[in-house]
Motif scaffolding. Structure first.
Motif, mmCIF file in Angstrom:
data_model
loop_
_atom_site.group_PDB
_atom_site.id
_atom_site.type_symbol
_atom_site.label_atom_id
_atom_site.label_comp_id
_atom_site.label_asym_id
_atom_site.label_seq_id
_atom_site.Cartn_x
_atom_site.Cartn_y
_atom_site.Cartn_z
ATOM 1 N N ALA A 141 42.409 -46.246 20.091
ATOM 2 C CA ALA A 141 42.694 -47.036 18.891
ATOM 3 C C ALA A 141 41.507 -47.916 18.507
ATOM 4 N N LEU A 142 40.854 -48.542 19.489
ATOM 5 C CA LEU A 142 39.708 -49.407 19.195
ATOM 6 C C LEU A 142 38.533 -48.621 18.628
ATOM 7 N N LEU A 143 38.281 -47.446 19.166
ATOM 8 C CA LEU A 143 37.199 -46.619 18.631
ATOM 9 C C LEU A 143 37.483 -46.202 17.193
ATOM 10 N N ALA A 144 38.765 -45.951 16.881
ATOM 11 C CA ALA A 144 39.128 -45.627 15.497
ATOM 12 C C ALA A 144 38.918 -46.822 14.576
ATOM 13 N N VAL A 145 39.281 -48.014 15.042
ATOM 14 C CA VAL A 145 39.096 -49.232 14.241
ATOM 15 C C VAL A 145 37.613 -49.504 14.012
ATOM 16 N N MET A 146 36.797 -49.316 15.046
ATOM 17 C CA MET A 146 35.363 -49.533 14.909
ATOM 18 C C MET A 146 34.728 -48.519 13.969
ATOM 19 N N SER A 147 35.201 -47.295 13.993
ATOM 20 C CA SER A 147 34.669 -46.291 13.057
ATOM 21 C C SER A 147 35.066 -46.628 11.618
ATOM 22 N N TYR A 148 36.274 -47.145 11.424
ATOM 23 C CA TYR A 148 36.697 -47.554 10.081
ATOM 24 C C TYR A 148 35.873 -48.751 9.596
ATOM 25 N N ASP A 149 35.529 -49.645 10.506
ATOM 26 C CA ASP A 149 34.665 -50.781 10.155
ATOM 27 C C ASP A 149 33.292 -50.288 9.700
ATOM 28 N N ARG A 150 32.725 -49.319 10.395
ATOM 29 C CA ARG A 150 31.422 -48.768 9.985
ATOM 30 C C ARG A 150 31.533 -47.987 8.666
ATOM 31 N N TYR A 151 32.680 -47.364 8.438
ATOM 32 C CA TYR A 151 32.894 -46.657 7.172
ATOM 33 C C TYR A 151 32.856 -47.633 5.997
ATOM 34 N N LEU A 152 33.538 -48.757 6.122
ATOM 35 C CA LEU A 152 33.527 -49.745 5.040
ATOM 36 C C LEU A 152 32.136 -50.335 4.852
ATOM 37 N N ALA A 153 31.417 -50.580 5.963
ATOM 38 C CA ALA A 153 30.098 -51.210 5.867
ATOM 39 C C ALA A 153 29.078 -50.301 5.194
ATOM 40 N N ILE A 154 29.173 -48.998 5.395
ATOM 41 C CA ILE A 154 28.166 -48.069 4.866
ATOM 42 C C ILE A 154 28.609 -47.456 3.539
ATOM 43 N N CYS A 155 29.864 -47.035 3.459
ATOM 44 C CA CYS A 155 30.334 -46.338 2.252
ATOM 45 C C CYS A 155 30.794 -47.296 1.153
ATOM 46 N N LYS A 156 31.286 -48.471 1.511
ATOM 47 C CA LYS A 156 31.757 -49.452 0.531
ATOM 48 C C LYS A 156 31.204 -50.830 0.865
ATOM 49 N N PRO A 157 29.894 -50.997 0.798
ATOM 50 C CA PRO A 157 29.293 -52.270 1.222
ATOM 51 C C PRO A 157 29.679 -53.454 0.340
ATOM 52 N N LEU A 158 29.941 -53.219 -0.945
ATOM 53 C CA LEU A 158 30.282 -54.318 -1.849
ATOM 54 C C LEU A 158 31.670 -54.895 -1.564
ATOM 55 N N HIS A 159 32.552 -54.076 -1.028
ATOM 56 C CA HIS A 159 33.912 -54.535 -0.731
ATOM 57 C C HIS A 159 34.094 -54.889 0.745
ATOM 58 N N ALA A 188 32.919 -57.360 2.761
ATOM 59 C CA ALA A 188 33.182 -58.761 3.117
ATOM 60 C C ALA A 188 34.599 -59.188 2.752
ATOM 61 N N THR A 189 35.123 -58.677 1.654
ATOM 62 C CA THR A 189 36.463 -59.076 1.228
ATOM 63 C C THR A 189 37.554 -58.315 1.978
ATOM 64 N N GLN A 190 37.325 -57.046 2.259
ATOM 65 C CA GLN A 190 38.345 -56.257 2.929
ATOM 66 C C GLN A 190 38.387 -56.492 4.426
ATOM 67 N N MET A 191 37.238 -56.514 5.091
ATOM 68 C CA MET A 191 37.185 -56.689 6.541
ATOM 69 C C MET A 191 37.032 -58.185 6.862
ATOM 70 N N ASN A 192 38.084 -58.954 6.597
ATOM 71 C CA ASN A 192 38.048 -60.389 6.881
ATOM 72 C C ASN A 192 38.555 -60.668 8.291
ATOM 73 N N GLY A 193 38.522 -61.941 8.671
ATOM 74 C CA GLY A 193 38.903 -62.305 10.029
ATOM 75 C C GLY A 193 40.353 -62.010 10.355
ATOM 76 N N SER A 194 41.246 -62.214 9.387
ATOM 77 C CA SER A 194 42.660 -61.963 9.621
ATOM 78 C C SER A 194 42.923 -60.478 9.862
ATOM 79 N N LEU A 195 42.308 -59.624 9.057
ATOM 80 C CA LEU A 195 42.496 -58.184 9.228
ATOM 81 C C LEU A 195 41.920 -57.701 10.558
ATOM 82 N N CYS A 196 40.776 -58.236 10.947
ATOM 83 C CA CYS A 196 40.171 -57.858 12.237
ATOM 84 C C CYS A 196 41.100 -58.201 13.397
ATOM 85 N N LEU A 197 41.677 -59.393 13.349
ATOM 86 C CA LEU A 197 42.588 -59.815 14.423
ATOM 87 C C LEU A 197 43.832 -58.942 14.454
#
Length: 405
Positions: A156-174, A176-185
């Motif tokens: 599960a953690l590896l899947a979450v980390m891959s989704y984090d990298r997907y947002l950072a590379i494929c949707k960099p403009l969104h 900061a707003t989507q991957m906030n502290g609450s969602l990470c927790l």
């Protein structure tokens, strides 16, 4: 005297039969073995009790001449795993620049690797050192519970980390707003809870099994398949529940990881500049290496057909995802990550004392260098002001050509 009495009894029971022959002895032993197995099965069905109280983990017992060498090797691996993952956690907590979603999940992964390794390696080290390979049935089930829980959490953690990298590379403009502290927790908590929940259901069913056959496990830890083989209960329901839970918890995590990296690679290939592609790929290459090692060895172990030859092969591949992967994760993330290297250097400068002489000499060099540049500037200013631009150019040209002087 006792042997004579036994022979007389066999002769009275079987008149006309040579009770001293090897054929008769082998037939009696086979009959006793089958009757004992039938007795164990009937006893387990009637009393609902486990006939076997201890298992024997064979591990690497077939290599007696390498026991000390294997002990030293796995001991070094265990210390390196603990030190590397603890260092990653300390750096992430101490350095403000690493307080980002990517390193938050990396800290969770390092914490998981510490628990993962401590579930298997200490017991194996004790077995290699003392030669005692026995483990109680309850202890074996508990080891399987922790191992399977942490393995599910890692998926599960590896899947979450891959989704984090997907947002950072494929949707960099969104990002900061989507991957906030609450969602990470929330995502990290869901990973831990789902992994332990799925394993608890499996372990509760496994604890109801009875074990009445052989008690030798050809492995160095208590895994699912060897335990199922030793049970004399009906395992069809257990296998069905395990398949359903794997389809619910593990398979979606694997598919999310694969889908995320397909999108990431496709997005990187669309970047026109070579420098941009290298920079984008460097942010996810470490995680991609970890995912490949973990899932690659996991598939080899659990998808190959079951046979005696494959058992020994699975034992060797199990070392990769249970022992080596937790050790190489900190190395991969630290060696291929500039921010982690920068945080490590900063921590070394701050907390590791250097010789005072070198520090003073470096400070003195800086002072002399500053004073020298100041005096040089003061000395050169009148010369620059006293000369016209044409004369300055002429003198400069003569000096460069070596003709003045």
């Amino acid at each position: 005297m006792m042997m004579m009495r036994m022979e007389d009894r066999w002769q009275n029971l079987y008149p006309g039969v040579n009770t001293k022959s090897e054929e008769f002895t082998s037939e009696i032993l086979a009959a006793n073995t089958s009757s004992l197995k039938l007795h164990f099965q009937l006893h387990a069905e009637d009393g609902n009790q486990t006939s076997v109280t201890k298992f024997i983990l064979l591990g690497f017992g077939d290599l007696p001449e390498l026991q000390i060498l294997l002990f030293m090797l796995f001991l070094v691996i265990y210390f390196m795993t603990m030190a590397g993952n603890i260092l990653i956690i300390v750096l992430i907590v101490a350095d403000q620049h690493l307080h980002t979603p990517m390193y938050f999940f990396l800290g969770n992964l390092s914490c998981l690797e510490i628990c993962y390794t401590s579930t298997i390696l200490p017991r194996m080290l004790a077995s290699l050192l003392t030669g005692d390979r026995t483990i109680s049935v309850s202890g074996c089930i508990m080891q399987f519970n922790w191992f399977s829980s942490l393995a599910a959490v890692e998926c599960a953690l590896l899947a979450v980390m891959s989704y984090d990298r997907y947002l950072a590379i494929c949707k960099p403009l969104h990002y900061a707003t989507q991957m906030n502290g609450s969602l990470c927790l929330q995502m990290a908590s869901l990973s831990w809870i789902s992994g332990f929940l799925a394993s608890t259901v499996t372990t509760s069913l496994l604890a109801q099994f009875t074990f009445c056959g052989p008690n030798e496990i050809n492995h160095f830890f208590c895994d699912f398949t060897p335990l199922i083989k030793l049970s004399c209960s009906d395992t069809s329901r257990m296998e069905l529940v395990t398949f359903i839970l794997s389809s619910i918890f593990t398979l979606p995590a694997f598919l999310l990881t694969v889908t995320s990296y397909i999108s990431i690679i496709a997005s990187i290939l669309r970047i026109p500049s070579t420098m941009g592609r290298q920079k984008a790929f460097s942010t996810c290459s470490s995680h991609l290496i970890v995912v490949t090692i973990f899932y690659g060895t996991l598939m080899i172990v659990y998808m190959l057909p079951d046979s005696a030859t494959v058992e020994n092969l699975n034992k060797m591949f199990s070392v990769f995802y249970t022992v080596l992967t937790p050790m190489v994760n900190p190395l991969i993330y630290s060696l291929r990550n500039k921010e982690v290297n920068r945080a490590l250097r900063k921590a070394l400068v701050k907390y590791v004392p250097f010789p005072q002489k070198s520090v003073k000499s470096s400070k003195m060099d800086l002072v002399l260098r500053d004073q020298g540049s100041k005096y040089t500037t003061m000395y050169q200013r009148p010369q620059c002001k006293s000369k016209s631009p044409s004369e300055l150019d002429k003198d400069t040209l003569l000096t460069i050509s070596g003709l003045k002087g």
